[in-house]
Design a protein around this motif. Structure first.
Motif, PDB file in Angstrom:
ATOM      1  N   GLY A  63      71.918  -6.341  35.660  1.00 28.27           N
ATOM      2  CA  GLY A  63      72.576  -7.064  34.584  1.00 28.27           C
ATOM      3  C   GLY A  63      74.005  -7.338  34.998  1.00 28.27           C
ATOM      4  N   HIS A  64      74.620  -8.313  34.372  1.00 33.70           N
ATOM      5  CA  HIS A  64      75.982  -8.696  34.741  1.00 33.70           C
ATOM      6  C   HIS A  64      76.763  -9.009  33.478  1.00 33.70           C
ATOM      7  N   ILE A  65      77.871  -8.308  33.298  1.00 34.97           N
ATOM      8  CA  ILE A  65      78.802  -8.569  32.206  1.00 34.97           C
ATOM      9  C   ILE A  65      80.032  -9.248  32.789  1.00 34.97           C
ATOM     10  N   VAL A  66      80.418 -10.380  32.211  1.00 34.26           N
ATOM     11  CA  VAL A  66      81.630 -11.084  32.636  1.00 34.26           C
ATOM     12  C   VAL A  66      82.578 -11.145  31.452  1.00 34.26           C
ATOM     13  N   GLY A  67      83.771 -10.598  31.638  1.00 31.61           N
ATOM     14  CA  GLY A  67      84.778 -10.640  30.591  1.00 31.61           C
ATOM     15  C   GLY A  67      85.830 -11.698  30.895  1.00 31.61           C
ATOM     16  N   LYS A 123      78.359  -2.660  24.194  1.00 37.10           N
ATOM     17  CA  LYS A 123      77.591  -1.514  23.703  1.00 37.10           C
ATOM     18  C   LYS A 123      76.144  -1.891  23.427  1.00 37.10           C
ATOM     19  N   ALA A 124      75.937  -3.105  22.907  1.00 40.66           N
ATOM     20  CA  ALA A 124      74.590  -3.552  22.565  1.00 40.66           C
ATOM     21  C   ALA A 124      73.746  -3.870  23.795  1.00 40.66           C
ATOM     22  N   VAL A 125      74.375  -4.379  24.882  1.00 38.85           N
ATOM     23  CA  VAL A 125      73.582  -4.788  26.044  1.00 38.85           C
ATOM     24  C   VAL A 125      73.467  -3.707  27.111  1.00 38.85           C
ATOM     25  N   VAL A 126      74.422  -2.801  27.188  1.00 37.41           N
ATOM     26  CA  VAL A 126      74.443  -1.837  28.294  1.00 37.41           C
ATOM     27  C   VAL A 126      73.175  -0.984  28.360  1.00 37.41           C
ATOM     28  N   PRO A 127      72.652  -0.423  27.260  1.00 33.88           N
ATOM     29  CA  PRO A 127      71.418   0.358  27.390  1.00 33.88           C
ATOM     30  C   PRO A 127      70.266  -0.448  27.985  1.00 33.88           C
ATOM     31  N   VAL A 145      68.729 -15.310  31.536  1.00 32.82           N
ATOM     32  CA  VAL A 145      69.127 -15.452  30.139  1.00 32.82           C
ATOM     33  C   VAL A 145      70.557 -14.933  29.983  1.00 32.82           C
ATOM     34  N   ALA A 146      71.421 -15.795  29.464  1.00 33.33           N
ATOM     35  CA  ALA A 146      72.838 -15.481  29.371  1.00 33.33           C
ATOM     36  C   ALA A 146      73.349 -15.657  27.947  1.00 33.33           C
ATOM     37  N   ILE A 147      73.928 -14.602  27.397  1.00 34.73           N
ATOM     38  CA  ILE A 147      74.640 -14.683  26.133  1.00 34.73           C
ATOM     39  C   ILE A 147      76.081 -15.104  26.427  1.00 34.73           C
ATOM     40  N   VAL A 148      76.568 -16.114  25.727  1.00 32.52           N
ATOM     41  CA  VAL A 148      77.950 -16.571  25.873  1.00 32.52           C
ATOM     42  C   VAL A 148      78.597 -16.559  24.499  1.00 32.52           C
ATOM     43  N   THR A 149      79.628 -15.742  24.304  1.00 31.23           N
ATOM     44  CA  THR A 149      80.305 -15.702  23.010  1.00 31.23           C
ATOM     45  C   THR A 149      81.466 -16.693  22.981  1.00 31.23           C
ATOM     46  N   ILE A 159      72.571 -11.634  31.526  1.00 31.91           N
ATOM     47  CA  ILE A 159      74.011 -11.895  31.617  1.00 31.91           C
ATOM     48  C   ILE A 159      74.642 -11.838  30.233  1.00 31.91           C
ATOM     49  N   LEU A 160      75.810 -11.249  30.152  1.00 32.81           N
ATOM     50  CA  LEU A 160      76.647 -11.315  28.957  1.00 32.81           C
ATOM     51  C   LEU A 160      78.016 -11.831  29.367  1.00 32.81           C
ATOM     52  N   VAL A 161      78.453 -12.930  28.761  1.00 34.12           N
ATOM     53  CA  VAL A 161      79.802 -13.449  28.988  1.00 34.12           C
ATOM     54  C   VAL A 161      80.607 -13.245  27.711  1.00 34.12           C
ATOM     55  N   CYS A 162      81.558 -12.307  27.757  1.00 34.19           N
ATOM     56  CA  CYS A 162      82.423 -12.018  26.613  1.00 34.19           C
ATOM     57  C   CYS A 162      83.635 -12.945  26.677  1.00 34.19           C
ATOM     58  N   ASN A 163      83.517 -14.063  25.977  1.00 34.75           N
ATOM     59  CA  ASN A 163      84.562 -15.079  26.034  1.00 34.75           C
ATOM     60  C   ASN A 163      85.319 -15.229  24.721  1.00 34.75           C
ATOM     61  N   ALA A 164      84.720 -14.860  23.603  1.00 31.81           N
ATOM     62  CA  ALA A 164      85.361 -15.056  22.305  1.00 31.81           C
ATOM     63  C   ALA A 164      86.739 -14.413  22.291  1.00 31.81           C
ATOM     64  N   GLY A 165      87.737 -15.167  21.812  1.00 34.70           N
ATOM     65  CA  GLY A 165      89.086 -14.628  21.770  1.00 34.70           C
ATOM     66  C   GLY A 165      89.971 -15.428  20.835  1.00 34.70           C
ATOM     67  N   VAL A 166      90.961 -14.759  20.254  1.00 35.41           N
ATOM     68  CA  VAL A 166      91.946 -15.413  19.401  1.00 35.41           C
ATOM     69  C   VAL A 166      93.331 -14.934  19.800  1.00 35.41           C
ATOM     70  N   GLY A 167      94.341 -15.706  19.415  1.00 34.04           N
ATOM     71  CA  GLY A 167      95.710 -15.314  19.730  1.00 34.04           C
ATOM     72  C   GLY A 167      96.670 -15.794  18.666  1.00 34.04           C
TER      73      GLY A 167
END
Length: 235
Positions: A130-134, A118-122, A8-12, A81-89
């Motif tokens: 678990g795997h966090i991808v930034g 912070k929400a997924v690490v605990p 299960v992977a969260i993708v922002t 999995i958490l993929v932190c992809n959301a971004g603006v510029g």
């Protein structure tokens, strides 16, 4: 190699561009994708293809960040999995930036990464995996004119992920960081295909393949940093 089937992977930032490409590829590999973005209509269209879960949310809102994780666990009973992809510029001379625009960039790029981690690490620490991808940027490693706000946010995001990596590694949790160069996408109000970008820009699918690469690495292999080179499209 790590099998992504049923993970299960969260993708922002999943409604378009890089995030959409990541969500589609992970679903193709058998993962259950939780697609997160602010635009509900685009999310639903994506979810029709991925058959996962669509959650309209603002990653910079703490309640929304926790809701994303709670809903994911409620629906699937697991999170891998958490993929932190959301971004603006936004790009301008420093004296032309106002505080609201500066805050918007840092809220999405830095605070959003912080709140989701912070929400997924605990949960990840409790299960021992678990795997966090930034998804940061090559400007995490360099500076350029008109890039004070965006560059500062990406340096901060990079430092956040690097520090977190040291914190969670003893608990069996991975943190990987991907640094794309120029990508032919919607970023900064661009339109994909509107530029002669074939030789100078990455495609969203290139970044998605890099995410797949780090996620499928064997459990004992840690890939801290992966730089994508837009001209050669090699990584």
């Amino acid at each position: 190699m790590t099998d992504l089937t049923n993970q299960v992977a969260i993708v922002t930032g999943a409604s378009r561009g890089i995030g959409r490409a990541i969500a589609l590829l992970l679903a193709l590999q058998g993962a259950k994708v939780v697609a997160v973005a602010r635009t509900a209509e685009e999310l639903e269209e994506l979810n029709a293809k991925t058959q996962g879960l669509a959650i309209p949310a603002d990653v910079a809102d703490e309640d929304d960040a926790q809701h994303i994780v709670t809903e994911t666990l409620s629906r699937f009973g697991r999170l891998d999995i958490l993929v932190c992809n959301a971004g603006v510029g936004s790009f301008n001379l420093l004296e032309h930036f106002d505080a609201a625009e500066w805050d918007r960039i840092f809220d999405v790029n830095v605070k959003g990464t912080f709140l989701l981690c912070k929400a997924v690490v605990p949960h990840f620490k409790a299960q021992g995996r678990g795997h966090i991808v930034g998804i940061t940027s090559d400007v995490s490693k360099r500076t350029f004119e008109h890039g004070t706000a965006y560059g500062a946010s990406k340096f901060a995001q990079d430092a956040l992920l690097a520090s977190l990596r040291k914190e969670v590694r003893p608990h069996g949790v991975k943190v990987s960081t991907i640094y794309p160069g120029l990508v032919d996408t919607y970023f900064n109000d661009s339109r994909p295909g509107s530029l002669d970008a074939e030789k100078t820009h990455l495609k969203p699918s290139d970044v998605a393949q890099a995410v797949r690469y780090v996620l499928e690495a064997p459990a004992h292999v840690v890939i801290d940093e992966l730089m994508l080179h837009p001209i050669t499209q090699e990584w």
